[in-house]
Structures are given as structure tokens and as C-alpha cells.
Design a protein around this motif. Structure first.
Motif, PDB file in Angstrom:
ATOM      1  N   GLN A 102     -11.089 -10.574  -8.614  1.00  0.00           N
ATOM      2  CA  GLN A 102     -11.237 -11.419  -7.431  1.00  0.00           C
ATOM      3  C   GLN A 102     -12.688 -11.803  -7.143  1.00  0.00           C
ATOM      4  O   GLN A 102     -12.946 -12.941  -6.730  1.00  0.00           O
ATOM      5  CB  GLN A 102     -10.626 -10.741  -6.208  1.00  0.00           C
ATOM      6  CG  GLN A 102     -11.174  -9.373  -5.932  1.00  0.00           C
ATOM      7  CD  GLN A 102     -11.548  -9.180  -4.481  1.00  0.00           C
ATOM      8  OE1 GLN A 102     -11.727 -10.123  -3.750  1.00  0.00           O
ATOM      9  NE2 GLN A 102     -11.658  -7.938  -4.090  1.00  0.00           N
ATOM     10  N   LEU A 103     -13.627 -10.893  -7.375  1.00  0.00           N
ATOM     11  CA  LEU A 103     -15.026 -11.240  -7.111  1.00  0.00           C
ATOM     12  C   LEU A 103     -15.487 -12.334  -8.067  1.00  0.00           C
ATOM     13  O   LEU A 103     -16.213 -13.256  -7.683  1.00  0.00           O
ATOM     14  CB  LEU A 103     -15.928 -10.006  -7.259  1.00  0.00           C
ATOM     15  CG  LEU A 103     -15.723  -8.882  -6.232  1.00  0.00           C
ATOM     16  CD1 LEU A 103     -16.500  -7.643  -6.662  1.00  0.00           C
ATOM     17  CD2 LEU A 103     -16.157  -9.322  -4.839  1.00  0.00           C
ATOM     18  N   TYR A 136      -3.023  -6.930  -2.289  1.00  0.00           N
ATOM     19  CA  TYR A 136      -3.490  -5.843  -1.423  1.00  0.00           C
ATOM     20  C   TYR A 136      -3.001  -4.549  -2.049  1.00  0.00           C
ATOM     21  O   TYR A 136      -2.019  -4.539  -2.776  1.00  0.00           O
ATOM     22  CB  TYR A 136      -2.923  -6.031  -0.004  1.00  0.00           C
ATOM     23  CG  TYR A 136      -3.458  -5.057   1.015  1.00  0.00           C
ATOM     24  CD1 TYR A 136      -4.734  -5.198   1.536  1.00  0.00           C
ATOM     25  CD2 TYR A 136      -2.677  -3.990   1.451  1.00  0.00           C
ATOM     26  CE1 TYR A 136      -5.226  -4.300   2.471  1.00  0.00           C
ATOM     27  CE2 TYR A 136      -3.170  -3.092   2.387  1.00  0.00           C
ATOM     28  CZ  TYR A 136      -4.450  -3.245   2.896  1.00  0.00           C
ATOM     29  OH  TYR A 136      -4.928  -2.353   3.817  1.00  0.00           O
ATOM     30  N   GLY A 137      -3.708  -3.439  -1.739  1.00  0.00           N
ATOM     31  CA  GLY A 137      -3.340  -2.174  -2.360  1.00  0.00           C
ATOM     32  C   GLY A 137      -4.023  -2.013  -3.713  1.00  0.00           C
ATOM     33  O   GLY A 137      -4.913  -2.788  -4.063  1.00  0.00           O
ATOM     34  N   ILE A 138      -3.591  -1.018  -4.482  1.00  0.00           N
ATOM     35  CA  ILE A 138      -4.297  -0.715  -5.736  1.00  0.00           C
ATOM     36  C   ILE A 138      -4.223  -1.859  -6.741  1.00  0.00           C
ATOM     37  O   ILE A 138      -5.057  -1.965  -7.625  1.00  0.00           O
ATOM     38  CB  ILE A 138      -3.774   0.585  -6.394  1.00  0.00           C
ATOM     39  CG1 ILE A 138      -2.299   0.463  -6.772  1.00  0.00           C
ATOM     40  CG2 ILE A 138      -4.036   1.789  -5.490  1.00  0.00           C
ATOM     41  CD1 ILE A 138      -1.817   1.613  -7.664  1.00  0.00           C
ATOM     42  N   SER A 160       0.822  -1.215   0.000  1.00  0.00           N
ATOM     43  CA  SER A 160       0.000   0.000   0.000  1.00  0.00           C
ATOM     44  C   SER A 160       0.854   1.263   0.000  1.00  0.00           C
ATOM     45  O   SER A 160       0.340   2.357   0.217  1.00  0.00           O
ATOM     46  CB  SER A 160      -0.952  -0.008   1.206  1.00  0.00           C
ATOM     47  OG  SER A 160      -0.235  -0.118   2.410  1.00  0.00           O
ATOM     48  N   GLN A 179      -4.613  -5.032  -6.124  1.00  0.00           N
ATOM     49  CA  GLN A 179      -5.390  -6.224  -5.799  1.00  0.00           C
ATOM     50  C   GLN A 179      -6.144  -6.668  -7.053  1.00  0.00           C
ATOM     51  O   GLN A 179      -6.698  -5.855  -7.781  1.00  0.00           O
ATOM     52  CB  GLN A 179      -6.383  -5.942  -4.671  1.00  0.00           C
ATOM     53  CG  GLN A 179      -7.110  -7.195  -4.223  1.00  0.00           C
ATOM     54  CD  GLN A 179      -8.113  -6.925  -3.111  1.00  0.00           C
ATOM     55  OE1 GLN A 179      -9.106  -6.246  -3.316  1.00  0.00           O
ATOM     56  NE2 GLN A 179      -7.847  -7.428  -1.925  1.00  0.00           N
ATOM     57  N   ILE A 194     -13.278  -1.566 -15.363  1.00  0.00           N
ATOM     58  CA  ILE A 194     -13.751  -2.144 -14.122  1.00  0.00           C
ATOM     59  C   ILE A 194     -15.244  -2.436 -14.134  1.00  0.00           C
ATOM     60  O   ILE A 194     -15.740  -3.257 -13.368  1.00  0.00           O
ATOM     61  CB  ILE A 194     -13.377  -1.234 -12.918  1.00  0.00           C
ATOM     62  CG1 ILE A 194     -13.399  -2.034 -11.614  1.00  0.00           C
ATOM     63  CG2 ILE A 194     -14.297  -0.037 -12.835  1.00  0.00           C
ATOM     64  CD1 ILE A 194     -12.314  -3.062 -11.503  1.00  0.00           C
ATOM     65  N   LYS A 243      -7.618   1.233 -14.998  1.00  0.00           N
ATOM     66  CA  LYS A 243      -8.521   0.303 -14.322  1.00  0.00           C
ATOM     67  C   LYS A 243      -9.970   0.766 -14.459  1.00  0.00           C
ATOM     68  O   LYS A 243     -10.868  -0.042 -14.665  1.00  0.00           O
ATOM     69  CB  LYS A 243      -8.155   0.169 -12.841  1.00  0.00           C
ATOM     70  CG  LYS A 243      -8.961  -0.924 -12.136  1.00  0.00           C
ATOM     71  CD  LYS A 243      -8.878  -0.839 -10.641  1.00  0.00           C
ATOM     72  CE  LYS A 243      -7.756  -1.676 -10.095  1.00  0.00           C
ATOM     73  NZ  LYS A 243      -7.710  -1.625  -8.623  1.00  0.00           N
ATOM     74  N   ARG A 244     -10.197   2.066 -14.358  1.00  0.00           N
ATOM     75  CA  ARG A 244     -11.571   2.564 -14.410  1.00  0.00           C
ATOM     76  C   ARG A 244     -12.189   2.400 -15.796  1.00  0.00           C
ATOM     77  O   ARG A 244     -13.405   2.452 -15.945  1.00  0.00           O
ATOM     78  CB  ARG A 244     -11.624   4.015 -13.921  1.00  0.00           C
ATOM     79  CG  ARG A 244     -11.498   4.060 -12.402  1.00  0.00           C
ATOM     80  CD  ARG A 244     -11.248   5.427 -11.827  1.00  0.00           C
ATOM     81  NE  ARG A 244     -10.758   5.273 -10.446  1.00  0.00           N
ATOM     82  CZ  ARG A 244     -10.233   6.250  -9.730  1.00  0.00           C
ATOM     83  NH1 ARG A 244     -10.105   7.459 -10.257  1.00  0.00           N
ATOM     84  NH2 ARG A 244      -9.809   6.022  -8.509  1.00  0.00           N
ATOM     85  N   ASN A 269     -12.275 -14.086  10.275  1.00  0.00           N
ATOM     86  CA  ASN A 269     -11.650 -12.995   9.510  1.00  0.00           C
ATOM     87  C   ASN A 269     -10.954 -13.482   8.244  1.00  0.00           C
ATOM     88  O   ASN A 269     -10.081 -12.810   7.709  1.00  0.00           O
ATOM     89  CB  ASN A 269     -10.641 -12.250  10.394  1.00  0.00           C
ATOM     90  CG  ASN A 269      -9.447 -13.131  10.762  1.00  0.00           C
ATOM     91  OD1 ASN A 269      -9.518 -14.357  10.658  1.00  0.00           O
ATOM     92  ND2 ASN A 269      -8.358 -12.502  11.184  1.00  0.00           N
ATOM     93  N   THR A 307     -17.565  -5.368 -11.510  1.00  0.00           N
ATOM     94  CA  THR A 307     -18.219  -4.888 -10.293  1.00  0.00           C
ATOM     95  C   THR A 307     -19.066  -6.007  -9.662  1.00  0.00           C
ATOM     96  O   THR A 307     -19.372  -7.014 -10.304  1.00  0.00           O
ATOM     97  CB  THR A 307     -19.148  -3.703 -10.587  1.00  0.00           C
ATOM     98  OG1 THR A 307     -20.150  -4.146 -11.503  1.00  0.00           O
ATOM     99  CG2 THR A 307     -18.388  -2.522 -11.171  1.00  0.00           C
ATOM    100  N   ARG A 352     -13.813 -15.684  -6.946  1.00  0.00           N
ATOM    101  CA  ARG A 352     -14.443 -16.206  -5.743  1.00  0.00           C
ATOM    102  C   ARG A 352     -15.807 -16.797  -6.089  1.00  0.00           C
ATOM    103  O   ARG A 352     -16.189 -17.846  -5.596  1.00  0.00           O
ATOM    104  CB  ARG A 352     -14.566 -15.106  -4.690  1.00  0.00           C
ATOM    105  CG  ARG A 352     -13.203 -14.634  -4.173  1.00  0.00           C
ATOM    106  CD  ARG A 352     -13.267 -13.382  -3.305  1.00  0.00           C
ATOM    107  NE  ARG A 352     -13.977 -13.622  -2.073  1.00  0.00           N
ATOM    108  CZ  ARG A 352     -15.190 -13.180  -1.800  1.00  0.00           C
ATOM    109  NH1 ARG A 352     -15.825 -12.423  -2.665  1.00  0.00           N
ATOM    110  NH2 ARG A 352     -15.755 -13.467  -0.668  1.00  0.00           N
ATOM    111  N   ARG A 392     -11.786 -13.564   5.253  1.00  0.00           N
ATOM    112  CA  ARG A 392     -11.924 -12.689   4.078  1.00  0.00           C
ATOM    113  C   ARG A 392     -10.787 -11.648   4.018  1.00  0.00           C
ATOM    114  O   ARG A 392     -10.537 -11.061   2.964  1.00  0.00           O
ATOM    115  CB  ARG A 392     -13.297 -12.001   4.125  1.00  0.00           C
ATOM    116  CG  ARG A 392     -13.584 -11.014   2.996  1.00  0.00           C
ATOM    117  CD  ARG A 392     -13.885 -11.711   1.687  1.00  0.00           C
ATOM    118  NE  ARG A 392     -13.997 -10.776   0.586  1.00  0.00           N
ATOM    119  CZ  ARG A 392     -15.159 -10.376   0.047  1.00  0.00           C
ATOM    120  NH1 ARG A 392     -16.292 -10.843   0.489  1.00  0.00           N
ATOM    121  NH2 ARG A 392     -15.168  -9.535  -0.967  1.00  0.00           N
ATOM    122  N   ALA A 393     -10.127 -11.411   5.150  1.00  0.00           N
ATOM    123  CA  ALA A 393      -9.017 -10.441   5.155  1.00  0.00           C
ATOM    124  C   ALA A 393      -7.739 -11.047   4.574  1.00  0.00           C
ATOM    125  O   ALA A 393      -6.670 -10.431   4.632  1.00  0.00           O
ATOM    126  CB  ALA A 393      -8.763  -9.939   6.574  1.00  0.00           C
TER     127      ALA A 393
END
Lengths: 76, 407
Positions: B359-360, B351-353, B63, B355, B109, B105-106, B342, B113, B363, B344-345
Motif C-alpha cells: 500500500q505504501l 484491514y487486519g493482517i 481483524s 492489509q 516485508i 510476510k516478514r 480522516n 517498508t 500510494r 487515511r482511515a
């Protein structure tokens, strides 16, 4: 029944949108409190002062957010 | 980062103890996590890199903008020769820093979502059902990798990008070579074929747009001049290989864990609770840490991490699989616990930008596979002894090569 103490403790959700990484974790974990902009994926706050039964999910979203864009203020 | 000439550094990655527990990280890395959580190792090209194993230290690196994900910086610790030859040369989101990272990314993305991924659930369920129907019609034994683990993520990413099904075998073979080809020549040949394919697909989508990511990128970003054609070809390639290989490996490896653990298997088979299934899948990601080559960064300023000073142009390998075994965050981290509060952590997706944007989706694919497979085939079991399975240790992901099963 919400205890008087719990109801009196502030639980105010703040998002820093400029930090948001569009991961969608928060909208997945606490969909009543967070959502995403359809085009950019950026966080949108639906409920800045969520009810007690949503606090745990908000805390989990805060922990999981990869961009540290979510904070909870608990002092008034 | 100087090393006394008489102190040879161990090579990263050290070997796992496959006979004891193939799912645990290499014993040498577990030792470092306990005794020297920020240390140095030598990588494939002979250079040195810092190895970060602790949860808090790793999140601090990932991060912090003083650590760059851009392989053009001197000292960047690239994963292997295939990455150095292909993906590492891209100017796509994986390999660039902000502000350009967020801009790119935007653009894409919207196809990743929560709303979009949830909208894909019926489609994913259908391809999982079809794959299992075909296995049942044929009868065991079958290879679960080629019959389920590879086809599901391949079809999902092809659907998302707008790649016709007829081309899926072509992609499966070349995606593999891109990530793990032993030579620069082999990686380059696989890359050339995939890049040419996307060049042709972009031409087709210019002429006739469809409801898919590449069509949207062509008409909303490329043609108006916001995004270059070369960049779009390379982004498409990145999404294809990233969406396909890691998820396939995780489906196979997580299925193997459940085949070996009757209690965990029964818990998943008997649950109709999507919250439990989601937590179980998150715990499988945490426990397995299959993206074991770690997250690669290079320091662009002097930064102290875990009491060690990391200087500019020194490479850093953040080991997400060791972070997810950090006892201070995940007590009894070596135990698979589907009720872990925990889990999910975990940082299996980084981690960070940087990631993983998928991932969704990944999963969700794992959730649907496990919520379906064990109910449809309650007698599923390995068709060969565990000792005969062949694991792939030296690639970007830890995975099982073949998974013969019957029922």
C-alpha cells in the motif's frame, strides 16, 4: 505556548509488537514517534511520551493501524 | 445459511449505474448499506455469501481470527473462476492465516517498508517523467492507460522483483488474464507461462544474485531451507499481479475523476504541498474503492456480526468500497473532499493482517503521478465523450478499459 492543562494531561504511547502487521502506516504518519525494523517491518517506538504537537499524528496512526497495535494511555 | 426456496437471492455483484455516476458503488449495494448492512447474496458459482457493508462491521470481520482467508476451507467465497483456478490455490500470504502468514510476510516485508519505498521515489519520478515526455513528444490524442497507468506500476514492480524491463509486455498481458480470464483454460495457460518465467528467473538469481527481492528471497530464505521453491515462484507471481493491475486501474480511474472535476484538478495542479497531495490521493482511494470485489473470508466459528449470526463454513464478502462510503465515519461520503481529515482511515487496501503490503508503494506511485501529470499537461482533457468510455465492472477491480486524452 502549551497550556498548563494540556501539558499536565498524560499522553503515553504503547505499542503491542506481537500484534504488529508491519504495515508501516505509523512510521509514515508519525515518523518522529514510530519507525520500522528494517528486516521485519515491525514497529519500533522512538518516543513514548511525544510532545503536544505530535499528538494528532499519533492519534491518526492509532486509528489507521490495521492491527490495533497502538494505544495511547491518558490517565496517570 | 438456509434460504427459503421461494426467495431467490440477488447475484453479487449487482450492476453500477454507469450513466448517472460510474464512480459510485452499485445502487443495490448502497441500498443494502442503508437498510440491511449485513445481508446475503449469491455469487458466480451459485453458492451464497454474507455481504458486509458497514465500516465497523467490516473491520470487525477483517481483524477477527475466526474468519479465515484460506480458500481451502469449505464455503470460501472465491472471486471468480480465474481466482479459483490460479491465485486461490496458492499457499502465499494472501491466502493463509496466522502464524504462517506473519512468518512469510516478514521474509519479504523489507522491500515494502517506509524507508525502502521512500528510497524508490526518485526512480518512480523518473519513470513518470519519461512516460509523460514520450506522450508530449508524440502528441495527443493518446491512451493514458497504455501510456502511463500501466507502464508506471509495471516498471516499479519489475524493478522491485528484479524482472528485466524487456519482459514487461509479456507480463502485462498475462497478469490481466490471471485475474480476469473468462475460462479456467485461459487462466491456466497464462499462469503456466508466468510460473515458468519465475522458475527460470530463480535459476538465474541462484547463479548471479542482484539487489532485488527475488535474489534476497532465493539466498536468504529458499536456499537455507526456510521457504520452498514452489512457494517462492507463487509469491513472485502474486506480487507481480497484485502490484501491477490494481495500481494501473487506480491511476486511470483517478485521472478520469480529475478530468471530470475542474475544481479538484486545479487544486492538485496548483499544490506544491506533499501533505495535501498525499491526502488527495488517500481520498481518491477512499472515494473510488476500485477493489470492489471486496475482501473474501470464511467463518471457522460461529460469530455475530451486525446482529446476524454467521456460522462455520459460511462465506463472507467484506465490501471495502461500501465501508469507505459509511456516513457515520466519512460524512458526505459521496463527495470527493481532498481536505477530509480522516480519509487515511479508509480501507481501500483492506484491514487486519492481510492489509495490502504494497500500500505504501501504491500510494507513492499515485502521489507522484498526480503531483506531476497535471503540472506538465495543464490542458489535459478527454479526447472522446465520457459516454464512449468502456468500464470493466466484472473484474476484481473496477477500472476504465481505455482512456483517450489530449491536451
Amino acid at each position: 505556548m502549551v497550556s498548563a492543562d494540556a501539558a499536565a494531561t498524560p499522553f503515553h504511547v504503547v505499542v503491542e509488537r506481537h500484534r504488529c502487521a508491519s504495515s508501516g502506516n505509523c512510521a509514515d504518519i508519525a515518523p518522529e514517534v514510530f519507525t520500522q525494523d528494517d528486516a521485519t517491518g515491525l514497529v519500533e517506538l522512538l518516543d513514548a511520551d511525544p510532545a503536544l504537537d505530535r499528538h494528532a499524528a499519533v492519534r491518526r496512526a492509532e486509528l489507521v493501524c490495521p492491527a490495533q497495535a497502538i494505544a495511547v494511555e491518558t490517565t496517570s | 445459511m438456509s434460504t427459503p426456496a421461494d426467495t431467490p437471492l440477488d447475484f453479487f455483484p449487482p450492476a453500477r449505474d454507469l450513466e448517472r455516476c460510474p464512480f459510485d458503488p452499485p445502487p443495490e449495494l448502497m441500498r443494502r448499506a442503508r437498510e440491511e448492512p449485513v445481508s446475503r447474496m449469491r455469487i458466480w458459482d451459485g453458492t451464497e455469501a454474507w455481504i458486509v457493508t458497514g465500516y465497523a462491521d467490516g473491520r470487525a470481520v477483517l481483524s477477527d481470527e475466526r474468519f479465515s482467508a484460506d480458500p481451502r476451507h469449505a464455503g470460501f467465497p472465491e472471486k471468480n473462476v480465474a481466482y479459483a483456478t490460479t491465485l486461490g490455490k496458492d499457499r502465499t500470504i494472501r491466502a493463509i492465516d496466522n502464524p504462517e502468514h506473519d512468518r512469510q510476510k516478514r521474509m519479504m516485508i523489507r522491500d515494502f517498508t517506509v524507508k525502502r519505498v521512500n528510497g524508490m521515489r526518485p526512480y518512480i519520478q523518473q519513470i513518470v517523467n519519461d512516460a509523460i515526455d514520450e506522450m508530449i513528444a508524440e502528441g495527443g490524442p493518446v491512451d493514458l492507460m497504455s501510456r502511463l497507468a500501466v507502464p508506471v506500476p509495471t516498471l516499479v514492480i519489475c524493478e522491485l522483483l528484479g524482472v528485466p524491463y524487456a519482459d514487461r509486455d509479456f507480463f502485462g498481458d498475462r497478469a490481466k488474464a490471471l485475474l480476469a480470464a473468462p475460462t479456467a483454460e485461459a487462466a491456466g495457460a497464462a499462469e503456466a507461462a508466468i510460473l515458468q518465467y519465475f522458475e527460470d528467473l530463480i535459476d538465474r538469481r541462484i547463479a548471479s544474485p542482484q539487489d532485488d527481492l527475488i535474489s534476497r528471497m532465493v539466498h536468504e530464505q529458499m536456499l537455507p531451507g526456510h521457504f520452498g521453491r514452489t512457494d517462492l515462484v507463487r509469491l513472485s507471481r502474486l506480487l507481480l499481479v497484485a502490484g501491477h493491475d490494481t495500481t494501473a486501474g487506480m491511476i486511470g480511474l483517478s485521472a478520469l475523476v480529475l478530468l471530470q472535476d475542474s475544481v479538484a484538478r486545479a487544486a492538485v495542479r496548483e499544490s506544491d504541498d506533499p501533505v495535501f497531495i498525499a491526502n488527495a490521493v488517500d481520498e481518491l482511494f477512499r472515494y473510488l474503492g476500485s477493489t470492489h470485489a471486496g475482501r473474501r473470508r470464511v467463518a471457522v466459528a460461529e460469530v455475530e456480526i451486525g446482529g446476524r449470526t454467521i456460522r462455520p463454513n459460511e462465506g463472507v464478502i467484506v465490501l471495502n468500497n461500501l465501508m469507505d462510503r459509511d456516513e457515520s465515519v466519512f460524512p458526505d461520503a459521496g463527495v470527493l473532499d481532498f481536505h477530509r481529515p480522516n480519509t487515511r482511515a479508509n480501507v481501500a487496501f483492506g484491514y487486519g493482517i492481510h492489509q495490502c503490503p504494497g500500500q505504501l508503494l501504491a500510494r507513492t506511485e499515485l502521489q507522484i503521478v498526480h503531483a506531476t501529470l497535471w503540472k506538465r499537461l495543464p490542458g489535459l482533457r478527454l479526447a472522446v465523450p465520457m459516454s464512449e468510455l468502456r468500464f470493466v465492472e466484472d473484474g476484481s477491480n473496477f477500472e476504465v478499459a481505455d482512456l483517450p486524452v489530449t491536451w
